[in-house]
Design a protein around this motif. Structure first.
Motif, PDB file in Angstrom:
ATOM      1  N   GLY A 128      34.389 -56.806   9.596  1.00 33.18           N
ATOM      2  CA  GLY A 128      35.261 -57.927   9.958  1.00 33.18           C
ATOM      3  C   GLY A 128      34.967 -58.533  11.313  1.00 33.18           C
ATOM      4  N   ILE A 153      31.200 -59.031   7.289  1.00 36.20           N
ATOM      5  CA  ILE A 153      32.427 -58.556   6.651  1.00 36.20           C
ATOM      6  C   ILE A 153      32.359 -57.078   6.284  1.00 36.20           C
ATOM      7  CG2 ILE A 153      31.747 -59.407   4.361  1.00 36.20           C
ATOM      8  CD1 ILE A 153      34.794 -60.256   4.098  1.00 36.20           C
ATOM      9  N   PRO A 183      39.668 -52.181   9.078  1.00 36.77           N
ATOM     10  CA  PRO A 183      38.496 -52.335   9.943  1.00 36.77           C
ATOM     11  C   PRO A 183      38.014 -51.007  10.504  1.00 36.77           C
ATOM     12  CG  PRO A 183      40.079 -54.073  10.384  1.00 36.77           C
ATOM     13  CD  PRO A 183      40.750 -53.114   9.435  1.00 36.77           C
ATOM     14  N   PRO A 229      39.634 -58.865   6.133  1.00 34.13           N
ATOM     15  CA  PRO A 229      39.734 -58.811   7.600  1.00 34.13           C
ATOM     16  C   PRO A 229      41.036 -59.454   8.079  1.00 34.13           C
ATOM     17  CG  PRO A 229      37.583 -59.603   6.908  1.00 34.13           C
ATOM     18  CD  PRO A 229      38.444 -59.588   5.689  1.00 34.13           C
TER      19      PRO A 229
END
Length: 398
Positions: A144, A128, A3, A117
């Motif tokens: 995410g 996403i 992330p 994620p």
């Protein structure tokens, strides 16, 4: 990728597909520097599959859906394309589901990056990844970000209009309604004003609206008058019907048809894959689609309202499962009325509550004494694999 991480894109043409153990709806939004869409046309998804530099690619139920970005064709002023995903099943969260986004070179399918994620739970929609422009170069970032209120939450954040027609009076102790999907007209939340794009009567079927304020999204049994600027629409229109197999399902052969009626509900003729032109060419069928695969309309029926004979006063648009599969094995069934001269979408009716039957009456067009036509969303299921078995049930709902 993790992330927040990002990588430069070595190619101008990329595809982002998203996979999971269940079928997902994958969408893309084109955003300006303020993080908003310019209009609803910047929301790219299965019913609006193409935009400037960005397109939706259907996997047909057997492969993941994808958002394809041609950065060289993205218009000036667009600085970011966000790719979203949500489970296709109503109300399903990402609990226990690990979606994975794969960024590919669209030319040869080679993998540029992947991202899964972590620690998802009650989220029903995700941003996403995002493809973004920084200092003249395009990059992709793993995001995410989850939303508990589905794609409606994402749409609201990024400025997409969520159509919220007024609901019928609710029964006492009615169960709560899940958050709306931005592609399906939904009951309003308390104190939410109705969207100006799709005004609605106080209850489904209790009043009529027209086309003066743009595209109309019908609820079941709601009627729209095909009048614009005070004048009846008496031109050529197209009725597009679309569907896809449910996740993991086989190709499904559905057949779109239109049944024409005269006074006293007399059956005049039926237009379907075996009879592609009726009423002296006033109604024509595009031909049979054997799978339902691909984005956009699967079958199209063209109706020249101005050429219809005077005795043709009622048209019922139907879909049948010729191979006998039930409609609960079908995803994303819809019909939409389009101005054939401009390709402008006038009316849309999304069929969201499928039943285990083999036939459905999607919509009807009724000619009024004044000469104008009115369209009503139906969504009425019957047991019939062919249009022949739809003639009597359709006559009853005129």
């Amino acid at each position: 990728m993790t992330p927040g991480s990002n990588i430069p894109l070595p190619t101008a043409h990329v595809a982002v597909d998203v996979t999971a153990p269940v079928r997902l709806d994958v969408s893309g939004l084109l955003l300006t520097a303020d993080g908003k869409v310019r209009s609803d046309d910047d929301f790219i998804f299965y019913n609006q599959p193409a935009g400037p530099g960005v397109s939706y690619r259907s996997g047909g139920g057997t492969a993941p859906d994808a958002i394809v970005v041609d950065t060289g064709s993205v218009p000036a002023g667009i600085e970011k394309i966000v790719v979203t995903a949500s489970p296709d099943a109503a109300g399903q969260s990402f609990q226990g589901i690990e979606p994975t986004a794969t960024v590919r070179n669209a030319a040869d399918g080679s993998v540029l990056a992947t991202f899964t994620p972590p620690q998802l739970g009650a989220e029903t929609a995700l941003v996403i990844v995002e493809v973004y422009l920084r200092n003249g170069a395009w990059k992709v970032r793993a995001v995410g970000q989850g939303y508990a209120n589905g794609l409606a939450g994402i749409a609201t954040d990024f400025g997409v209009s969520v159509e919220e027609p007024a609901a019928a009076p609710a029964p006492v102790q009615a169960p709560p309604v899940r958050a709306a999907d931005p592609r399906v007209a939904a009951p309003p939340a308390p104190a939410a004003p109705p969207a100006p794009q799709a005004p609605a009567p106080s209850a489904p079927g209790s009043g009529k609206i027209n086309l003066d304020k743009g595209r109309v999204s019908l609820q079941k049994n709601q009627t729209v008058s095909l009048v614009k600027g005070g004048r009846p629409l008496l031109s050529k229109v197209k009725m597009g019907l679309g569907w896809e197999p449910a996740y993991g399902g086989k190709d499904i052969d559905l057949d779109a048809s239109v049944i024409a009626y005269g006074p006293d509900r007399k059956h005049l003729d039926s237009c379907y894959f075996g009879r592609l032109s009726i009423l002296n060419g006033a109604i024509k069928h595009s031909g049979d689609n054997l799978t339902g695969e691909g984005a956009g309309d699967d079958e199209v029926i063209v109706v020249d309202l101005g050429r219809l004979p005077a005795e043709a006063t009622g048209l019922v648009f139907t879909v049948n499962s010729f191979t006998g599969q039930k409609f609960n094995e079908v995803a994303k069934a819809y019909c939409r009325l389009i101005d054939a001269a401009t390709d402008e979408e006038l009316v849309r009716f999304d069929l969201t509550g499928a039943e285990p039957q083999t036939g459905v009456m999607m919509a009807k067009l009724i000619k009024q004494f004044s000469g104008e036509w009115e369209m009503t969303g139906l969504g009425e299921f019957v047991k019939s694999r062919t249009v022949r078995g739809m003639v009597k049930p359709a006559a009853k709902i005129l």
